[in-house]
Design an enzyme around this catalytic site. Structure first.
Site, mmCIF file in Angstrom:
data_model
loop_
_atom_site.group_PDB
_atom_site.id
_atom_site.type_symbol
_atom_site.label_atom_id
_atom_site.label_comp_id
_atom_site.label_asym_id
_atom_site.label_seq_id
_atom_site.Cartn_x
_atom_site.Cartn_y
_atom_site.Cartn_z
ATOM 1 C CE LYS A 257 -3.848 -1.907 2.759
ATOM 2 N NZ LYS A 257 -4.966 -1.808 1.831
ATOM 3 N NE ARG A 331 -10.780 -10.212 -1.425
ATOM 4 C CZ ARG A 331 -11.176 -9.340 -2.334
ATOM 5 N NH1 ARG A 331 -11.472 -9.728 -3.558
ATOM 6 N NH2 ARG A 331 -11.276 -8.061 -2.059
HETATM 7 N N1 BES Z 1 -7.956 -4.016 4.740
HETATM 8 C C1 BES Z 1 -8.211 -3.608 3.428
HETATM 9 C C2 BES Z 1 -9.554 -2.919 3.222
HETATM 10 C C3 BES Z 1 -9.727 -1.582 3.892
HETATM 11 C C4 BES Z 1 -9.457 -0.410 3.205
HETATM 12 C C5 BES Z 1 -10.248 -1.508 5.158
HETATM 13 C C6 BES Z 1 -9.662 0.809 3.824
HETATM 14 C C7 BES Z 1 -10.453 -0.282 5.776
HETATM 15 C C8 BES Z 1 -10.172 0.870 5.104
HETATM 16 C C9 BES Z 1 -8.180 -4.815 2.471
HETATM 17 O O1 BES Z 1 -7.379 -5.876 2.864
HETATM 18 C C10 BES Z 1 -7.641 -4.313 1.195
HETATM 19 O O2 BES Z 1 -6.497 -3.967 1.150
HETATM 20 N N2 BES Z 1 -8.474 -4.288 0.201
HETATM 21 C C11 BES Z 1 -8.096 -3.794 -1.073
HETATM 22 C C12 BES Z 1 -8.555 -4.776 -2.086
HETATM 23 C C13 BES Z 1 -7.976 -4.559 -3.432
HETATM 24 C C14 BES Z 1 -6.563 -5.038 -3.488
HETATM 25 C C15 BES Z 1 -8.782 -5.338 -4.399
HETATM 26 C C16 BES Z 1 -8.774 -2.443 -1.271
HETATM 27 O O3 BES Z 1 -9.911 -2.277 -0.855
HETATM 28 O O4 BES Z 1 -8.138 -1.547 -1.804
HETATM 29 ZN ZN ZN Z 2 -5.346 -5.673 2.123
#
Ligand code: BES
Ligand code: ZN
Ligand code: ZN
Length: 479
Positions: A257, A331
């Site tokens: 990230k 997931r």
């Molecule tokens: N933990 C995150 C989702 C999240 C984002 C929770 C912001 C709380 C606030 C999850 O594991 C994630 O990184 N999701 C990605 C998925 C993408 C790679 C398809 C996302 O939502 O950007």
């Molecule tokens: Zn994630």
């Protein structure tokens, strides 16, 4: 903080401040006080919804300060407004450094009840002050005197819900270095005090049982993965299984990230904390229900050992998953836990997860999306009913076959990310649906509701403890 119930007139309270909630339509208590102050107290101020008037009492009554809380029109106000406004008033009192506060609760107004008032007070006054070195600066209210017609039982229940909600906030607000999976285990073990049985699968057991999802996601972390298994079996019939995503920190893994997105990712175990908090409240209240809590927990870290995009992981169910993006890790760990949930022969499965940023795009901080198959409509309805009472809002979202289809793999059974970038929360739910067999199941994406970047009423900046009150109302209705 002590909460006591008092009889008589709030104006004769011998403490430091009083809080008086009023509607636009006149209130007797306020009129009496105003008159005693030669009509100098309110002076044209209207009890509009959301307005506070904090003023001195001019020596007319013993409490030096009065905080008048505007609730607007009687038929438009609700318990969410009451909680928000009582929280603000209490925060105001605390900033004045007063120690003893009386709160007037007008009888006969359904949503202006002891539960809403106590929750507003206890949740609104929560502070995560653990890491402030100068504790002498911390201000604390010591006594709340409720001038309300309530039984001890109502107050006890509300305090129990508040305590468990604040417990969840403490867990989620804990910084990542302090938030190891061993600490997660200890928090779970603290629930044995109220009769919850706690078992833990460590890395060895996860390997023995071939939980390939949790093992893959945790590869990059020095901290070992765990599956926490909690049992509270005090009711009749099949258990409800609660599953919570327990990523102690989500760097994104090799699909790392960027800075602003990584900040706050200590909150990625909020689903796990909700399951622990719900079990804490329900076991302390002694509800006659059967619940199994499952918490897969590990860190999604970056290292030479991290799992990769292109990896194919064999989950506990035997289904294979191609990793398209290592940041869609929730997931993967949930897949293993949901398959385990199926083995518990459940009445139903409910999972809580900070699963997708797309959930924030869809509903912001205002509601959690609840995803379920059409056949599980009654479970969704029960959750929506519980949401109405608790004001932990959930909103039904679709789980069309197309979303499930989108997660089919090219060279494996499934992939962890769809080709198209749209409807990210729904396709994530579609992925999870492959692991629940024919069981009744609802997935709550709490990415937006679990953590606030600024304070709003009774929910301060940081963790909110969303879901605890929701689960208490849900299981109260199920008993
Ligand atoms: N933990 C995150 C989702 C999240 C984002 C929770 C912001 C709380 C606030 C999850 O594991 C994630 O990184 N999701 C990605 C998925 C993408 C790679 C398809 C996302 O939502 O950007
Ligand atoms: Zn994630
Ligand atoms: Zn995550």
């Amino acid at each position: 903080m002590k909460i006591i119930v008092k009889k008589g007139d709030v104006l004769s309270y011998d403490g430091d401040a009083i809080i008086i909630p009023v509607f636009e339509q006149k209130s007797g208590v306020l009129d009496a006080l105003d008159k005693a102050c030669n009509n100098a107290l309110v002076q044209g101020w209207k009890a509009e919804s959301g307005k506070l008037l904090c003023t001195k009492t001019l020596g007319v009554i013993t409490p030096k300060h009065v905080v008048i809380v505007g609730l607007g029109a009687r038929d438009k106000a609700d318990s969410s407004l009451v909680k928000n406004m009582i929280a603000k008033a209490a925060q105001q009192c605390r900033s004045l450094d007063v120690k003893r506060v009386g709160v007037y609760v007008e009888p006969g107004v359904e949503y202006l009840n002891a539960t809403a008032v106590v929750l507003g007070l206890e949740l609104g006054l929560y502070e995560y002050g653990m890491y402030k070195t100068d504790k002498s600066k911390i201000k604390r209210i010591e006594e709340i005197a409720l001038y309300a017609k309530v039984g001890d039982k109502d107050i006890k229940e509300a305090r129990c819900i508040a305590r468990a909600t604040n417990f969840v906030k403490d867990l989620v607000n804990t910084p990542p270095l302090q938030k190891t999976t061993m600490v997660m285990e200890q928090w779970a073990r603290s629930l044995t005090a109220s009769g919850v049985d706690v078992q833990v699968w460590n890395k060895k057991e996860l390997e023995k049982h071939k939980m390939g999802g949790i093992l893959a996601v945790s590869r990059g972390a020095s901290d070992p993965p765990k599956l926490l298994i909690l049992k509270y079996l005090k009711g009749k019939g099949k258990p409800t299984v609660l599953v919570g995503k327990g990523i102690t920190f989500d760097t994104g893994g090799l699909n790392i990230k960027t800075g602003p997105h990584m900040k706050t990712m200590k909150m990625d175990m909020a689903g796990a904390a909700t399951v622990l908090g719900a079990l804490k409240a329900i076991s302390e209240l002694g509800l006659r229900v059967n619940i199994i809590g499952l918490v897969p927990t590990c860190e999604n870290a970056v290292s030479k050992d991290s799992y990769h995009p292109d990896d194919i992981v064999t989950t506990y169910s035997g289904k294979t998953v191609e990793i398209v993006n290592t940041d869609a890790e929730g997931r993967i760990i949930l897949a293993d836990a949901l398959s385990y949930a199926c083995q518990c022969k459940p009445k139903q499965i409910i999972d809580f997860a900070t699963l997708t940023g797309a959930m924030l795009v869809a509903l912001g901080h205002e509601a959690a999306g609840v995803f379920a198959k059409k056949k599980d409509r009654s479970l969704v309805d029960a959750l929506v009913d519980a949401a109405e009472i608790s004001t932990d809002r959930v909103w039904p979202m679709p789980l069309y076959d197309e979303y499930i289809e989108a997660m089919k793999g090219d060279i494996s059974d499934l992939k962890n990310l769809a080709d198209a970038r749209w409807a990210g929360s729904a396709t994530a739910a579609g992925f999870l649906s492959n692991f629940v067999e024919e069981n009744a199941w609802a997935h709550l994406d709490i990415a937006g509701t679990a953590y606030f970047d600024k304070s709003v009423g009774y929910r301060q900046k940081g963790a909110t403890g969303f879901g605890v009150h929701l689960m208490v109302e849900f299981f109260k209705n199920m008993q």
